[in-house]
Design a protein around this motif. Structure first.
Motif, PDB file in Angstrom:
ATOM      1  N   LEU A 171      47.462  40.063  41.413  1.00 48.40           N
ATOM      2  CA  LEU A 171      46.346  40.380  40.533  1.00 48.40           C
ATOM      3  C   LEU A 171      45.093  39.689  41.031  1.00 48.40           C
ATOM      4  O   LEU A 171      45.140  38.523  41.413  1.00 48.40           O
ATOM      5  CB  LEU A 171      46.640  39.878  39.118  1.00 48.40           C
ATOM      6  CG  LEU A 171      47.691  40.642  38.329  1.00 48.40           C
ATOM      7  CD1 LEU A 171      47.899  39.946  37.006  1.00 48.40           C
ATOM      8  CD2 LEU A 171      47.245  42.057  38.106  1.00 48.40           C
ATOM      9  N   ASN A 172      43.977  40.386  40.983  1.00 45.33           N
ATOM     10  CA  ASN A 172      42.753  39.727  41.418  1.00 45.33           C
ATOM     11  C   ASN A 172      42.252  38.732  40.381  1.00 45.33           C
ATOM     12  O   ASN A 172      41.266  38.050  40.622  1.00 45.33           O
ATOM     13  CB  ASN A 172      41.684  40.764  41.757  1.00 45.33           C
ATOM     14  CG  ASN A 172      41.265  41.555  40.529  1.00 45.33           C
ATOM     15  OD1 ASN A 172      42.025  41.645  39.573  1.00 45.33           O
ATOM     16  ND2 ASN A 172      40.095  42.119  40.570  1.00 45.33           N
ATOM     17  N   VAL A 173      42.900  38.655  39.225  1.00 43.91           N
ATOM     18  CA  VAL A 173      42.538  37.653  38.223  1.00 43.91           C
ATOM     19  C   VAL A 173      43.755  36.790  37.921  1.00 43.91           C
ATOM     20  O   VAL A 173      43.965  36.374  36.796  1.00 43.91           O
ATOM     21  CB  VAL A 173      42.026  38.296  36.919  1.00 43.91           C
ATOM     22  CG1 VAL A 173      40.660  38.855  37.107  1.00 43.91           C
ATOM     23  CG2 VAL A 173      43.001  39.352  36.432  1.00 43.91           C
ATOM     24  N   VAL A 189      44.735  33.712  38.236  1.00 46.63           N
ATOM     25  CA  VAL A 189      44.660  32.417  37.559  1.00 46.63           C
ATOM     26  C   VAL A 189      44.458  32.602  36.059  1.00 46.63           C
ATOM     27  O   VAL A 189      45.100  31.942  35.237  1.00 46.63           O
ATOM     28  CB  VAL A 189      43.523  31.576  38.160  1.00 46.63           C
ATOM     29  CG1 VAL A 189      43.339  30.317  37.397  1.00 46.63           C
ATOM     30  CG2 VAL A 189      43.831  31.269  39.606  1.00 46.63           C
ATOM     31  N   LEU A 190      43.584  33.532  35.670  1.00 49.52           N
ATOM     32  CA  LEU A 190      43.384  33.771  34.243  1.00 49.52           C
ATOM     33  C   LEU A 190      44.623  34.404  33.626  1.00 49.52           C
ATOM     34  O   LEU A 190      44.916  34.186  32.451  1.00 49.52           O
ATOM     35  CB  LEU A 190      42.164  34.649  34.009  1.00 49.52           C
ATOM     36  CG  LEU A 190      40.857  33.886  33.966  1.00 49.52           C
ATOM     37  CD1 LEU A 190      39.701  34.816  33.784  1.00 49.52           C
ATOM     38  CD2 LEU A 190      40.872  32.863  32.857  1.00 49.52           C
ATOM     39  N   TYR A 191      45.346  35.187  34.412  1.00 52.11           N
ATOM     40  CA  TYR A 191      46.590  35.758  33.909  1.00 52.11           C
ATOM     41  C   TYR A 191      47.555  34.645  33.530  1.00 52.11           C
ATOM     42  O   TYR A 191      48.285  34.746  32.543  1.00 52.11           O
ATOM     43  CB  TYR A 191      47.222  36.670  34.961  1.00 52.11           C
ATOM     44  CG  TYR A 191      48.603  37.128  34.603  1.00 52.11           C
ATOM     45  CD1 TYR A 191      49.722  36.484  35.116  1.00 52.11           C
ATOM     46  CD2 TYR A 191      48.801  38.185  33.727  1.00 52.11           C
ATOM     47  CE1 TYR A 191      50.997  36.881  34.777  1.00 52.11           C
ATOM     48  CE2 TYR A 191      50.071  38.586  33.382  1.00 52.11           C
ATOM     49  CZ  TYR A 191      51.168  37.934  33.907  1.00 52.11           C
ATOM     50  OH  TYR A 191      52.425  38.325  33.573  1.00 52.11           O
ATOM     51  N   VAL A 237      46.789  31.720  32.359  1.00 48.69           N
ATOM     52  CA  VAL A 237      46.386  31.208  31.056  1.00 48.69           C
ATOM     53  C   VAL A 237      46.806  32.171  29.956  1.00 48.69           C
ATOM     54  O   VAL A 237      47.290  31.767  28.897  1.00 48.69           O
ATOM     55  CB  VAL A 237      44.858  30.988  31.012  1.00 48.69           C
ATOM     56  CG1 VAL A 237      44.456  30.359  29.705  1.00 48.69           C
ATOM     57  CG2 VAL A 237      44.416  30.121  32.163  1.00 48.69           C
ATOM     58  N   ALA A 238      46.644  33.474  30.229  1.00 47.62           N
ATOM     59  CA  ALA A 238      46.975  34.473  29.211  1.00 47.62           C
ATOM     60  C   ALA A 238      48.471  34.447  28.893  1.00 47.62           C
ATOM     61  O   ALA A 238      48.873  34.517  27.733  1.00 47.62           O
ATOM     62  CB  ALA A 238      46.556  35.861  29.696  1.00 47.62           C
ATOM     63  N   VAL A 262      42.909  24.453  31.812  1.00 46.39           N
ATOM     64  CA  VAL A 262      42.126  25.571  32.320  1.00 46.39           C
ATOM     65  C   VAL A 262      40.999  25.066  33.226  1.00 46.39           C
ATOM     66  O   VAL A 262      40.652  25.711  34.216  1.00 46.39           O
ATOM     67  CB  VAL A 262      41.569  26.404  31.151  1.00 46.39           C
ATOM     68  CG1 VAL A 262      40.870  27.628  31.657  1.00 46.39           C
ATOM     69  CG2 VAL A 262      42.678  26.829  30.233  1.00 46.39           C
ATOM     70  N   LEU A 298      42.516  24.393  36.521  1.00 44.43           N
ATOM     71  CA  LEU A 298      42.806  25.641  37.226  1.00 44.43           C
ATOM     72  C   LEU A 298      41.551  26.217  37.858  1.00 44.43           C
ATOM     73  O   LEU A 298      41.622  27.007  38.792  1.00 44.43           O
ATOM     74  CB  LEU A 298      43.393  26.677  36.260  1.00 44.43           C
ATOM     75  CG  LEU A 298      44.814  26.448  35.783  1.00 44.43           C
ATOM     76  CD1 LEU A 298      45.201  27.509  34.779  1.00 44.43           C
ATOM     77  CD2 LEU A 298      45.774  26.473  36.947  1.00 44.43           C
ATOM     78  N   LEU A 299      40.387  25.820  37.318  1.00 43.88           N
ATOM     79  CA  LEU A 299      39.127  26.318  37.860  1.00 43.88           C
ATOM     80  C   LEU A 299      38.872  25.757  39.259  1.00 43.88           C
ATOM     81  O   LEU A 299      38.210  26.398  40.071  1.00 43.88           O
ATOM     82  CB  LEU A 299      38.003  25.899  36.906  1.00 43.88           C
ATOM     83  CG  LEU A 299      36.641  26.539  37.037  1.00 43.88           C
ATOM     84  CD1 LEU A 299      36.740  28.031  36.951  1.00 43.88           C
ATOM     85  CD2 LEU A 299      35.751  26.026  35.932  1.00 43.88           C
ATOM     86  N   VAL A 337      39.993  27.775  42.228  1.00 42.58           N
ATOM     87  CA  VAL A 337      39.126  28.956  42.310  1.00 42.58           C
ATOM     88  C   VAL A 337      37.809  28.567  42.961  1.00 42.58           C
ATOM     89  O   VAL A 337      37.279  29.257  43.833  1.00 42.58           O
ATOM     90  CB  VAL A 337      38.878  29.526  40.900  1.00 42.58           C
ATOM     91  CG1 VAL A 337      37.926  30.701  40.963  1.00 42.58           C
ATOM     92  CG2 VAL A 337      40.176  29.933  40.263  1.00 42.58           C
ATOM     93  N   LEU A 352      40.058  34.331  42.622  1.00 46.58           N
ATOM     94  CA  LEU A 352      40.801  34.151  41.377  1.00 46.58           C
ATOM     95  C   LEU A 352      42.259  34.560  41.544  1.00 46.58           C
ATOM     96  O   LEU A 352      43.057  34.387  40.643  1.00 46.58           O
ATOM     97  CB  LEU A 352      40.181  34.996  40.262  1.00 46.58           C
ATOM     98  CG  LEU A 352      39.114  34.336  39.423  1.00 46.58           C
ATOM     99  CD1 LEU A 352      38.411  35.364  38.604  1.00 46.58           C
ATOM    100  CD2 LEU A 352      39.739  33.316  38.514  1.00 46.58           C
TER     101      LEU A 352
END
Lengths: 168, 399, 118
Positions: free
Chosen positions: B132-134, B136-138, B140-141, B181, B184-185, B188, B194
């Protein structure tokens, strides 16, 4: 119907039915849970549209933060979890009519906007998050709203502490 | 000729070849293969819990100067199977007045939240669930599912202690999610991507643990508090209160919470290895890409060992100390670390890799020194205040 | 099947169905002898007294609130972290300003004593 359309219909049905159940549930905690399901459904819709960033942000913010906040607020303020008595108002046809008129107006408005119903513009393989970042940071685009957003968040934080602090 | 070095790629190609011969065209074969991986990976994730629990029990035992399981099977290897059989055959009790559906849903969501993390972890250059191109946010989700599960568990049991325990656990989890979070930044920031594959690829020369050790430390601490693991496990400590939010759970449902916690810890270890220790990179990965899986598992197990070590060593932290630690130390640390690293990284983006990473490391060291100095000053002033407050012993005793 | 998220969808469905199936299997395999005592809520071994509702501290809400604000802030920071490398140094400083404003917010909350666990 293609598979994509079937998936869209299923997810939309989940979103709409849970949304109705939020309003209709007698138990307020159940209502909160249906809300969470509805929010997950919206995130799934974003994912189907390949708006990956929006999908994860929807889950992280709405489900992770705001739904938790709502549940905490419910638990803090509610003595009775169930709504006793009548759920519907005596003259409910009138607000129902008004709501349907509002919905019809909004639907017509959205339908008459250019681009509705057309396929979303292809991003030509570029990374949407990169584009979003560039848009948020360029002085010609959305730099000022970006900084103002932080001030807005600060105001929200301060305001909430002022309100919550007074009751201590 | 089968290239064993590139094991996952060859396996994938062979399976897709099979599917194509069964009548699918190429893109459908690729899609079906991805679906197959997506269906098998959760199973693999759940199966790793079996050796994991044995490993942890052995390690904890050795750290506590005892043997650990050694009766059931050679070296106690079958202990986990015995426990599983026991849990499978226990009676499923749902307390009176509990919300049955939610009560049963909560443990499933707890496990699903952890297993969901495995979808984006890159085990080798071409062995992952989905890029996924996102990514890292995934991560968290997927974590929010676990938080939600605990909330549901505490509420649905119709037990005020469970609800209270769930509230405190959720308060702890969401508090520690902020520094998590933020940490995790940092990968990135340093890799400009990401997606987890991009982050691993960017660590080919220097691992991020060397460029930003403070961020790695932040991740280590925050991830353990997020999982409610010792030393942050006051809310479900066996010796303190009776099990907290999962008071009413027994049998398989309890088993899921239990397995979920261990698996979550190990998954955080894998993530730490991916984000900060370079994931599948290592010597020889160019020629034998399948070696990457070995590397990431080794690194992940190493980080997991750090977690087990911390569990065996540190005393439990009180909840008010925990929350103070989070909001007054970790969060400000994260908030200052991010712009510092961003400015250094951007300012030196034209320079060589070694200069940039040395500068980043230096920035970390400076910030750490600053934080330690501040803590030292506060500690000294607190000690002096305590000393001046202490009343001198009465004259009769001072002889 | 071009959408990467379809894989995620399948993954999550399996991740939910697999434990669910295990639960059902455990329910089938285990004994079923419900008794009123077993089904009572647990209250340190004594009979339950009063309703199942407790007063919750407002402090929980404050933590959730602070979490919402900082969560939204960090979500804003992710596109910044992705794009700051391709943009002039000014963009990096914008992000630093963003963080600084919210650090001031944290300081305010701290000094107001809203972070104390009573």
């Amino acid at each position: 119907m293609t598979i994509a359309q079937v998936i869209f219909v299923v997810i939309s049905a989940v979103v709409l039915v849970s949304a109705v159940l939020v309003v209709v549930s007698r138990n307020i905690v159940h209502a909160a849970l249906w809300l969470i399901l509805s929010l997950f459904g919206v995130a799934a819709l974003f994912a189907v549209l390949e708006a990956g960033f929006m999908a994860v942000v929807q889950v992280v913010i709405y489900v992770g933060a705001i739904a938790t906040l709502i549940i905490f607020a419910i638990m803090l303020t509610r003595r009775e979890m169930r709504e006793p008595g009548q759920q519907t108002h005596r003259w409910w046809p009138l607000p129902a009519l008004l709501a349907m008129a509002l919905f019809a107006g909004l639907a017509w408005l959205l339908g008459s906007l250019p681009g509705t119903g057309a396929a979303p513009p292809a991003l030509a393989g570029e990374d949407p998050v990169l584009l979003l970042g560039q848009a948020l940071l360029s002085p010609e685009q959305y730099m000022l709203p970006f900084e103002v957003a932080s001030v807005l968040l600060l105001a929200a934080l301060v305001g909430a502490i002022v309100i919550a602090g007074d009751s201590r | 000729m089968v290239n064993l070095g590139d094991f996952f790629y060859t396996l994938g190609m062979w399976l897709q070849g099979l599917l194509m011969r069964a009548g699918l065209n190429e893109s459908a074969a690729r899609g079906a293969f991805s679906a197959l991986v997506a269906a098998l990976l959760p199973l693999i994730a759940l199966l790793t819990a079996v050796p994991l629990i044995w490993l942890e029990r052995k390690w904890i035992a050795r750290l506590q100067d005892r043997m650990g399981p050694n009766r059931v099977g050679p070296f106690g290897l079958l202990q986990v199977f015995a426990d599983m059989v026991k849990i499978f055959t226990k009676e499923d009790i749902t307390p009176l007045g509990a919300d049955r559906v939610v009560f049963a849903l909560a443990p499933v969501l707890a496990v699903a939240g952890v297993v969901g993390l495995w979808a984006v972890i890159p085990f080798a250059a071409n062995a992952f669930g989905v890029d996924l191109n996102v990514g890292v946010l995934y991560l968290v989700a997927a974590g929010t599912l676990s938080t939600l599960a605990i909330m549901l568990a505490g509420w649905s049991a119709n037990n005020k202690y469970a609800l209270l325990g769930a509230f405190r656990t959720v308060a702890q989890m969401i508090s520690y999610e902020v520094p998590l979070v933020l940490s995790l930044l940092v990968p990135v920031l340093l890799s400009g991507s990401l997606g987890l594959n991009g982050i691993v690829a960017a660590q080919r020369e220097v691992w991020f643990v060397f460029s930003a050790p403070l961020a790695a430390l932040l991740f280590l601490i925050a991830s353990q508090a997020e999982v409610s693991r010792a030393p942050f496990d006051l809310l479900e400590a066996e010796s303190e209160i009776v099990a907290g939010f999962n008071i009413e759970y027994s049998g398989m449902k309890f088993g899921f919470f239990f397995v979920g916690e261990f698996l979550h810890s190990f998954t955080m270890g894998l993530l730490g290895a991916t984000l900060f220790l370079g994931g599948w990179t290592g010597p020889g990965v160019e020629t034998y890409p399948a070696l990457g899986a070995v590397y990431i598992i080794l690194k992940g197990t190493f980080v997991y060992f750090l977690f087990v070590w911390a569990r065996a060593t540190f005393p439990r932290i009180r909840i008010d100390q925990m929350l103070d630690f989070n909001w007054k130390l970790l969060t400000p640390l994260g908030l200052f670390l991010i712009p510092l690293l961003a400015v250094v990284n951007r300012g030196l983006s034209e320079s060589s890799v070694w200069l940039r990473n040395a500068a980043l490391l230096g920035a970390n060291v400076l910030l750490a020194a600053l934080v330690l100095t501040i803590l030292g000053m506060r500690g000294r002033s607190a000690r002096m205040r305590a000393a001046s407050n202490a009343t001198p012993a009465p004259a009769a005793l001072r002889r | 099947m071009d959408n990467a998220w379809s894989v995620v969808g399948i993954f999550m469905i399996v991740a939910i169905v697999l434990p669910g199936a295990a639960l059902i299997m455990a329910r089938l395999l285990g004994p079923k002898k419900p008794s009123p005592i077993k089904q009572q809520t647990y209250e340190c071994g004594v009979e339950t007294v009063g309703e199942s509702w407790v007063q919750f501290k407002a402090q929980y809400y404050v933590y959730a609130l602070a979490f919402v604000v900082f969560d939204v802030e960090v979500v804003f920071l992710y596109p910044w972290a992705r794009a700051y490398g391709q943009l002039p140094l000014f963009a990096t400083l914008e992000g630093a300003l963003f963080i600084l404003i919210l650090a001031v917010g944290l300081l305010y909350v701290w000094r107001k004593g809203a972070l104390e666990w009573q």
